[in-house]
Design an enzyme around this catalytic site. Structure first.
Site, PDB file in Angstrom:
ATOM      1  N   GLU A  72       8.844  15.487  24.408  1.00 31.09           N
ATOM      2  CA  GLU A  72       8.107  16.410  25.323  1.00 31.09           C
ATOM      3  C   GLU A  72       7.596  15.459  26.380  1.00 31.09           C
ATOM      4  O   GLU A  72       7.268  15.837  27.458  1.00 31.09           O
ATOM      5  CB  GLU A  72       7.195  17.286  24.653  1.00 31.09           C
TER       6      GLU A  72
ATOM      7  N   ARG B 291       1.805  18.463  23.491  1.00 32.92           N
ATOM      8  CA  ARG B 291       1.880  17.022  23.266  1.00 32.92           C
ATOM      9  C   ARG B 291       1.888  16.400  24.555  1.00 32.92           C
ATOM     10  O   ARG B 291       1.765  15.190  24.760  1.00 32.92           O
ATOM     11  CB  ARG B 291       3.097  16.828  22.788  1.00 32.92           C
TER      12      ARG B 291
ATOM     13  N   LYS C 176      24.036  18.529   6.774  1.00 30.82           N
ATOM     14  CA  LYS C 176      22.793  19.513   7.240  1.00 30.82           C
ATOM     15  C   LYS C 176      23.743  20.742   6.617  1.00 30.82           C
ATOM     16  O   LYS C 176      24.575  21.108   7.022  1.00 30.82           O
ATOM     17  CB  LYS C 176      22.733  19.573   8.635  1.00 30.82           C
TER      18      LYS C 176
HETATM   19  C1  LIG Z   1       7.259  18.258  19.107  1.00 35.21           C
HETATM   20  C2  LIG Z   1       8.452  19.061  18.425  1.00 35.21           C
HETATM   21  N1  LIG Z   1       9.280  19.518  19.418  1.00 35.21           N
HETATM   22  C3  LIG Z   1      10.451  20.416  18.860  1.00 35.21           C
HETATM   23  C4  LIG Z   1      10.282  20.835  17.722  1.00 35.21           C
HETATM   24  C5  LIG Z   1      11.419  21.707  17.067  1.00 35.21           C
HETATM   25  N2  LIG Z   1      12.445  21.287  16.182  1.00 35.21           N
HETATM   26  C6  LIG Z   1      12.032  21.678  14.697  1.00 35.21           C
HETATM   27  S1  LIG Z   1      13.139  20.939  13.753  1.00 35.21           S
HETATM   28  C7  LIG Z   1      13.821  19.996  15.109  1.00 35.21           C
HETATM   29  C8  LIG Z   1      15.012  19.163  14.924  1.00 35.21           C
HETATM   30  C9  LIG Z   1      14.565  18.160  13.915  1.00 35.21           C
HETATM   31  O1  LIG Z   1      15.956  17.125  13.679  1.00 35.21           O
HETATM   32  P1  LIG Z   1      15.652  16.278  12.484  1.00 35.21           P
HETATM   33  O2  LIG Z   1      14.375  15.559  12.424  1.00 35.21           O
HETATM   34  O3  LIG Z   1      16.841  15.480  12.457  1.00 35.21           O
HETATM   35  O4  LIG Z   1      15.682  17.043  11.041  1.00 35.21           O
HETATM   36  P2  LIG Z   1      16.831  18.127  10.469  1.00 35.21           P
HETATM   37  O5  LIG Z   1      16.433  19.485  10.957  1.00 35.21           O
HETATM   38  O6  LIG Z   1      18.111  17.463  11.242  1.00 35.21           O
HETATM   39  O7  LIG Z   1      16.824  17.965   8.909  1.00 35.21           O
HETATM   40  C10 LIG Z   1      13.225  20.370  16.048  1.00 35.21           C
HETATM   41  C11 LIG Z   1      13.811  20.135  17.637  1.00 35.21           C
HETATM   42  C12 LIG Z   1       9.299  20.556  16.805  1.00 35.21           C
HETATM   43  N3  LIG Z   1       9.144  20.989  15.445  1.00 35.21           N
HETATM   44  N4  LIG Z   1       8.317  19.468  17.170  1.00 35.21           N
END
Ligand SMILES: Cc1ncc(C[n+]2csc(CCOP(=O)(O)OP(=O)(O)O)c2C)c(N)n1
Length: 638
Positions: free
Chosen positions: A367, A395, A282
């Site tokens: 959630e 959700r 990342k």
């Molecule tokens: C339902 C929901 N909860 C929380 C989030 C906030 N959120 C956005 S990106 C993320 C992390 C995602 O991690 P990953 O899928 O591993 O992708 P990366 O950013 O590491 O590439 C979170 C928790 C969201 N977008 N949707």
């Protein structure tokens, strides 16, 4: 070479490039992303980590005929750049500019829209089913992060897809990070896959050794394959996915274009569902983002050279006020526990995590589970505070209703990012929560006008014996001197200003704007009463009716959609009391509000002092109070 990026007007332009050119291109894309996001802010680290993966996918597949479904869409800046949006990339996340997520109306290559996590596999499976039913022939690929993979909906989709046998590719983009470090058993399992090369080495060793034996070699190799099949239960990487019905490929280096191309090639020849496990870093290519991917997940503008995120001098954010207020309360009550769904920093709970690690729970992007888990804690005598952004709690509607409210369990819901959130746009605006919470029995709903009231409301909430919620906006608080924290009387509004001509009843972020509007109205000779409602439920109908009768005109004001919101509650209550007053609900319309600058978006909806004045004048005019309009009726003609 420097014009290489400009020469790419669509994915087809990637096909003829050499590996060297593709690597140069990856560097140019990174430069473009870093330059742009350093001035606009945005999802930097996720997008930097997915550059080679994006190039490989677009080179190997034929988008938009083949469908690439990006989970969330926050890692897809390279996808935007490679699909004809380089010229507009500098407008990303700004009012009228391109979105920070994917939008079907923005490009034919954006085949799915999201913003909330973990929907890609379900959507991709739907597309694969549709393709097969319609007798068509194209590939469907879901790209999902290891963080997003922790959500229930992703497991539901794997379960369904693994059983269905349709051709479908899932690319697991594993960087071991959610926004913060990823958590949970799946994350540990993926960590083991990443770090254990035993099986791949052994697989290659066994096959190549036996194939070298003359005459019997091939037959023995087949037997060896069979041995591998039984042995794989002990050592095969990706066994979890294999057992769910997916053929597993990986783990492979997601920054090596040649390896990516070769794995996509092999995996796409397999019938049925396949999962390609790709390891990425990342923030790749920008040292500050690589070193601190959590802070560079979605930074505001930053200085490229020093890596310093530009912080305007501002009052503490509502999230941090909430976080430290909860720590103070938890020092006095050891039953207080805190829960986040993968957002310890965003919700301000990292302070609590530090202070009370045993009473803090990060459950991953989950959630629904977070809410029911809180119910379990509450049913056993603890006092859980669930901090979730307003839009993400959507959700867990059934969990709030079925698992918490029906049992009248004392769970506190702290809804951050309520109202218009700005650059993240429609998926992230927290503008539906009054409506989805109001119809739930036993639920108390509060919204503070400022940080001191937030502290009071949080205290009120932890003392309350039942489900209770408070919502507060994204960004800075009012910058007030802290005062002594006192619980509030539930269901009691606060009258801030008395005037005989019109009643402005505001909630949460709109209270100070209503006060400002009252000052402007005063200059026009109009005396307004201003009520800070504090509670949407139970509503202080006594105070509101008293002033409705006295002034005959009521304007309700909220940063929330009109339907089912605070204004609706006031209208229902006035009607139940048979109070006839001229009323108007100032709230957000039944339309999609896109991304942009928060103040500009609010201004467009009359949700600022100027807009409140305009709406108040229109209400007075339509109620027959023409005296203030002589000579200047234009604004009031609507
Ligand atoms: C339902 C929901 N909860 C929380 C989030 C906030 N959120 C956005 S990106 C993320 C992390 C995602 O991690 P990953 O899928 O591993 O992708 P990366 O950013 O590491 O590439 C979170 C928790 C969201 N977008 N949707």
């Amino acid at each position: 070479m420097s014009n290489l990026l400009k020469r790419i007007s669509g994915p087809e332009d990637l096909k003829g490039l050499s590996m060297d050119e593709l690597e140069t291109l990856a560097g140019l894309i990174r430069e473009e992303i870093i330059q742009t996001i350093s001035s606009t802010g945005g999802h930097l680290a996720p997008s930097l980590g997915a550059v080679e993966l994006t190039i490989a996918l677009h080179r190997f597949f034929d988008s938009p005929v083949d469908k690439i479904v990006w989970d969330i869409g926050h890692q897809a800046y390279a996808h935007k750049i490679l699909t004809g949006r380089l010229e507009r990339f500098h407008t990303i996340r700004q009012t009228g500019g391109i979105s920070g997520f994917l939008k079907r109306k923005e490009s034919i290559h954006d085949v799915w829209e999201a913003g909330h996590a973990s929907t890609a596999i379900s959507a991709a499976l739907g597309m694969a089913k549709a393709r097969d039913l319609q007798g068509e022939d194209y590939k469907v690929v879901a790209v999902i992060g290891d963080g997003a993979m922790t959500a229930g909906v992703a497991f539901e989709a794997l379960n369904n897809a693994g059983h269905s046998k349709n051709d479908l590719m899932v690319v697991l983009n594993d960087n071991s990070m959610s926004i913060s470090k990823n958590v949970g058993a799946l994350s540990i399992y993926l960590g083991q896959l990443r770090s254990d090369p035993t099986y791949s080495r052994m697989r290659n060793d066994i096959s190549s050794l036996v194939r070298k034996i003359p005459r019997f070699g091939d037959a023995m190799a087949n037997t060896a394959d069979k041995i591998k099949d039984s042995f794989k239960y002990l050592v095969i990487p990706g066994m979890l996915f294999e057992e769910l019905g997916f053929k597993y490929f990986g783990p492979i280096d997601g920054h090596n274009l040649a390896d990516l191309e070769s794995v996509l090639n092999s995996a796409s020849k397999v019938k049925g569902p396949v999962l390609v496990h790709v390891i990425t870093h990342k923030g790749k290519g920008y040292k500050y983002a690589e070193a601190d991917a959590a802070n560079f997940h979605g930074p505001g503008p930053f200085d490229i050279v020093s890596g310093k995120i530009v912080k305007k001098p501002a009052a503490p954010s509502y999230s941090s006020v909430f976080g430290s207020a909860l720590v103070d309360l938890a020092k006095e009550d050891q039953n207080i526990t805190a829960i986040t769904a993968a957002m310890p920093d965003g919700t301000g709970l990292s302070a609590f995590q530090k202070e009370f690690p045993d009473r803090f729970f990060d459950v991953g992007i989950a959630e629904q589970h977070a809410v029911t888990f809180a119910g379990g804690l509450a049913s056993s005598g603890l006092k859980p505070v669930v901090a979730i952004y307003s839009s993400f709690l959507q959700r867990a509607y059934d969990q709030v209703l079925h698992d918490i409210a029906l049992q009248n369990l004392p769970v506190v819901f702290a809804l951050d990012r309520a109202g218009i959130v700005g650059a993240d746009g429609e998926t992230h605006h927290g503008i539906y929560d009054f409506a989805y919470l109001r119809n739930i029995p036993n639920m108390v709903i509060m919204a503070p006008k400022d940080e001191n009231e937030l502290r009071d409301m949080l205290k009120t909430a932890v003392l309350h014996d039942g489900p209770i919620s408070l919502r507060y906006p994204r960004g800075s608080s009012q910058g007030l001197e802290p005062k002594k924290v006192e619980p509030l009387e539930i269901g009691k509004a606060e009258v801030l200003k008395e005037g005989k001509d019109i009643t402005l009843v505001a909630i949460g972020s709109m209270v100070y704007k209503a006060l400002e509007a009252a000052e402007i109205l005063k200059e026009k000779g109009i005396r307004a009463t201003v009520i800070n409602a504090r509670f949407v439920k139970p509503l202080d109908i006594e105070t509101i009716s008293h002033w409705a009768k006295k002034t005959g005109k009521v304007l309700t004001i909220e940063e929330h959609v009109k339907m089912g919101g605070f204004g609706s509650a006031v209208l229902e209550a006035l009607s139940a009391q048979k109070i006839s007053a001229s009323t108007r609900v100032l709230a957000l319309p039944d339309e999609i509000i896109e991304h942009g600058d928060t103040e500009e978006l609010l201004h467009m909806q009359d949700l600022d002092a100027e807009g409140i004045v305009k709406q108040a004048m229109e209400l007075l005019y339509s109620a027959g109070n023409k005296k203030w309009f002589r000579g200047s009726t234009k604004a009031a003609e609507k």
